[in-house]
Write a protein that holds these residues in place. Structure first.
Motif, short mmCIF file in Angstrom:
data_model
loop_
_atom_site.label_atom_id
_atom_site.label_comp_id
_atom_site.label_asym_id
_atom_site.label_seq_id
_atom_site.Cartn_x
_atom_site.Cartn_y
_atom_site.Cartn_z
N GLY A 70 0.74 -1.35 0.05
CA GLY A 70 -0.10 0.04 -0.09
C GLY A 70 0.89 0.98 -0.15
O GLY A 70 1.84 1.15 0.34
N THR A 71 0.35 2.33 -0.49
CA THR A 71 0.90 3.60 -0.45
C THR A 71 0.69 4.39 0.81
O THR A 71 1.12 5.60 0.98
CB THR A 71 0.58 4.49 -1.79
OG1 THR A 71 -0.84 4.78 -1.63
CG2 THR A 71 0.89 3.77 -3.03
N ILE A 72 -0.41 4.08 1.66
CA ILE A 72 -0.73 5.01 2.68
C ILE A 72 -0.46 4.42 4.16
O ILE A 72 -0.98 4.54 5.12
CB ILE A 72 -2.22 5.45 2.44
CG1 ILE A 72 -3.31 4.14 2.52
CG2 ILE A 72 -2.43 6.30 1.33
CD1 ILE A 72 -4.58 4.53 2.67
N THR A 73 0.39 3.33 3.98
CA THR A 73 0.70 2.51 5.21
C THR A 73 1.12 3.39 6.61
O THR A 73 0.98 3.14 7.50
CB THR A 73 2.02 1.46 4.97
OG1 THR A 73 2.81 1.97 4.45
CG2 THR A 73 1.15 0.40 4.16
N HIS A 74 2.01 4.63 6.16
CA HIS A 74 2.42 5.55 7.07
C HIS A 74 1.52 6.15 7.63
O HIS A 74 1.24 6.63 9.09
CB HIS A 74 3.43 6.28 6.45
CG HIS A 74 2.95 7.39 5.26
ND1 HIS A 74 2.56 6.68 4.09
CD2 HIS A 74 2.91 8.61 5.14
CE1 HIS A 74 2.16 7.69 3.31
NE2 HIS A 74 2.21 8.87 3.80
N PRO A 112 4.87 0.98 9.92
CA PRO A 112 4.46 0.93 8.70
C PRO A 112 4.52 -0.28 7.96
O PRO A 112 3.65 -0.85 7.11
CB PRO A 112 4.70 2.28 8.03
CG PRO A 112 5.06 3.21 9.21
CD PRO A 112 5.73 2.38 10.15
N GLU A 113 5.50 -0.89 7.95
CA GLU A 113 5.94 -2.17 7.32
C GLU A 113 5.13 -3.49 7.82
O GLU A 113 5.14 -4.33 7.24
CB GLU A 113 7.47 -2.41 7.18
CG GLU A 113 8.41 -1.77 6.58
CD GLU A 113 7.88 -1.66 5.17
OE1 GLU A 113 7.81 -2.53 4.78
OE2 GLU A 113 7.48 -0.54 4.50
N SER A 114 4.58 -3.22 9.02
CA SER A 114 3.72 -4.28 9.60
C SER A 114 2.16 -4.08 9.02
O SER A 114 1.37 -5.05 9.37
CB SER A 114 3.72 -4.23 10.90
OG SER A 114 2.90 -3.04 11.74
N VAL A 115 1.97 -3.17 8.19
CA VAL A 115 0.54 -2.81 7.92
C VAL A 115 0.54 -3.10 6.18
O VAL A 115 1.43 -3.06 5.53
CB VAL A 115 0.39 -1.11 7.70
CG1 VAL A 115 -1.06 -1.09 7.18
CG2 VAL A 115 0.32 -0.90 9.26
#
Length: 437
Positions: free
Chosen positions: A92-96, A112-115
């Motif tokens: 995804g592009t909005i994980t952050h 964010p890498e866990s999303v």
């Protein structure tokens, strides 16, 4: 010329067994009945309230997200064009921004890498269950009743669902332990338990903080995961929201399933999974999120970058606080819940089910659903008569028990109604109940 032979009809029994499962037909059935009776007052649809949505906001959200890409992430015109128009990163592009939302609203710090951003929460369920199911011995536990979409997701990946008792305070910890051990005694591997700790669909149960800790301890002791689905916690009628299971999770036992369907808008079809469980591979280790991304790359490739841009802009406009963004919707649900509960009391007076002719209902502290128990079989045949002769729709509860219970119960959803429509619908429903009783 060669002769042609007409294709014989495909036998349903020759296709995947899930296609003949009632869990996969329940939503289609309700949509079909609603389409045939458009004038009926509908307590059936679990859709979010749409009265505050304006089409112009979609363009504004995308503009806010585009400015974020440039000003905050340092993307130039070519990279912005690629982000919005091309295949996106599988996670995804909005994980952050999802991670920031969880920190703001849930006091939950996640990498964010866990999303993994998914095409609705439904895809997140399928991905997690697909990853956990190794062979026919693997099973998942879920409260009875439970969300029919989860039952259907489990059917799609051939993972049996074992029921666990649920009361007004959610999953029964003693029965959860009992069912885990019973499954193992049968040679099965219980992998996880699905929980909706706040105003669960359909029963409206909510777990107090001490019950949440009990369930977490059982997950640790019994070595299973908890799949926490949290779409309704911001729609509390009163009081303070209790912490999520994930925010209380010190040992990475919880896979957190989220969605923007009930908060931003359902049409975006944007959900996510937070899967920070370590996964060992050879001499290294990654995250369960990485494995879910592998599955997603073969299922949907990536979640729509345009839909993510809209949700990203929605989050940015609200300081990444979904709770702040849904203040007006939460008020609508509170008013409608009061209308339903007071309306039922007015139409079915009495201090007990016996005095009310076998009619009773729960009183959830929020959410979108109330369950009504009636003295007759509340199945599809009854729903058909209710729609045709009395002009009111509801959902048969037996769908949420996988056909193993709930045959005298109705789920009443009030999320898209006005108080006036609630009262009109309850008048019609009371007339139907009197006719059937």
């Amino acid at each position: 010329m060669p002769t042609t032979t007409s294709l014989r009809p495909l036998a349903l029994g020759e296709l995947h067994s899930s296609l003949s499962d009632p869990a996969l037909t329940s939503m289609t059935l309700l949509n079909e009945i609603a389409g045939r009776f458009p004038a009926a007052v509908s307590f059936a649809a679990g859709r979010p309230y749409e009265g505050f949505h304006e089409p112009e906001s979609l363009q504004r959200h995308i503009g806010v997200f585009r400015d974020h890409l440039e000003a905050d992430l340092g993307q130039g015109p070519e990279q912005i064009r690629r982000t919005l128009f091309q295949y996106g990163r599988t996670k995804g592009t909005i994980t952050h921004l999802v991670a920031r939302h969880l920190e703001v609203d849930e006091a939950l710090c996640v990498d964010p890498e866990s999303v993994v951003v998914t095409t609705g929460c439904q895809e997140a369920m399928v991905l997690v269950l697909r990853a956990l199911r190794r062979d026919e011995r693997d099973v998942v536990l879920a409260p009875a009743p439970t969300y029919v979409g989860f039952i259907g997701a489990a059917r799609l990946v051939d993972m049996p669902v074992r029921p666990v008792l649920e009361g007004p305070e959610g999953v029964d910890p003693e029965d959860l332990s009992r069912q885990i051990r019973a499954a193992r005694a049968e040679g099965l591997r219980p992998r996880a338990c699905y929980v909706v700790p706040d105003f669960a669909n359909p029963g409206g149960a909510s777990m107090p903080p001490e019950r949440r800790m009990q369930v977490l301890r059982i997950a640790e002791e019994e070595d299973i995961l908890l799949l926490e689905d949290n779409p309704y916690s911001m729609f509390r009628a009163s009081g303070v929201r209790p912490p999520t299971l994930k925010s209380m999770d010190e040992h990475r036992r919880v896979v957190y399933l989220g969605s923007f369907a009930k908060s931003a808008f359902a049409g975006a079809r944007v959900g996510y999974a937070v899967a920070d469980q370590p996964v060992a591979e050879g001499s290294g280790a990654g995250l369960l999120a990485d494995e879910l991304a592998k599955l997603k790359s073969m299922l949907t490739l990536n979640t729509s970058t345009v839909a993510q841009a809209v949700i990203g802009g929605f989050l940015l406009e609200n300081g990444c606080s979904v709770e702040r963004a849904v203040t007006r919707e939460a008020m609508v649900y509170r008013e409608n819940l009061r209308a339903v509960l007071s309306g039922l009391e007015a139409r079915f007076p009495g201090s007990s089910a016996d005095e009310r002719g076998g009619v009773e209902w729960n009183a959830p502290g929020g959410g979108m659903f109330v369950v009504l128990t009636v003295p007759f079989r509340a199945d599809e045949e009854a729903l058909e008569e209710s729609a045709e002769r009395f002009g009111v729709l509801w959902t048969p509860m037996h769908h949420f028990y996988a056909g193993a219970g709930g045959f005298r119960q109705m789920r009443l959803s009030f999320s898209v109604l006005t108080p006036a429509a609630v009262n009109e619908g309850l008048d019609r429903l009371a007339a139907f109940v009197a006719h059937r009783s």
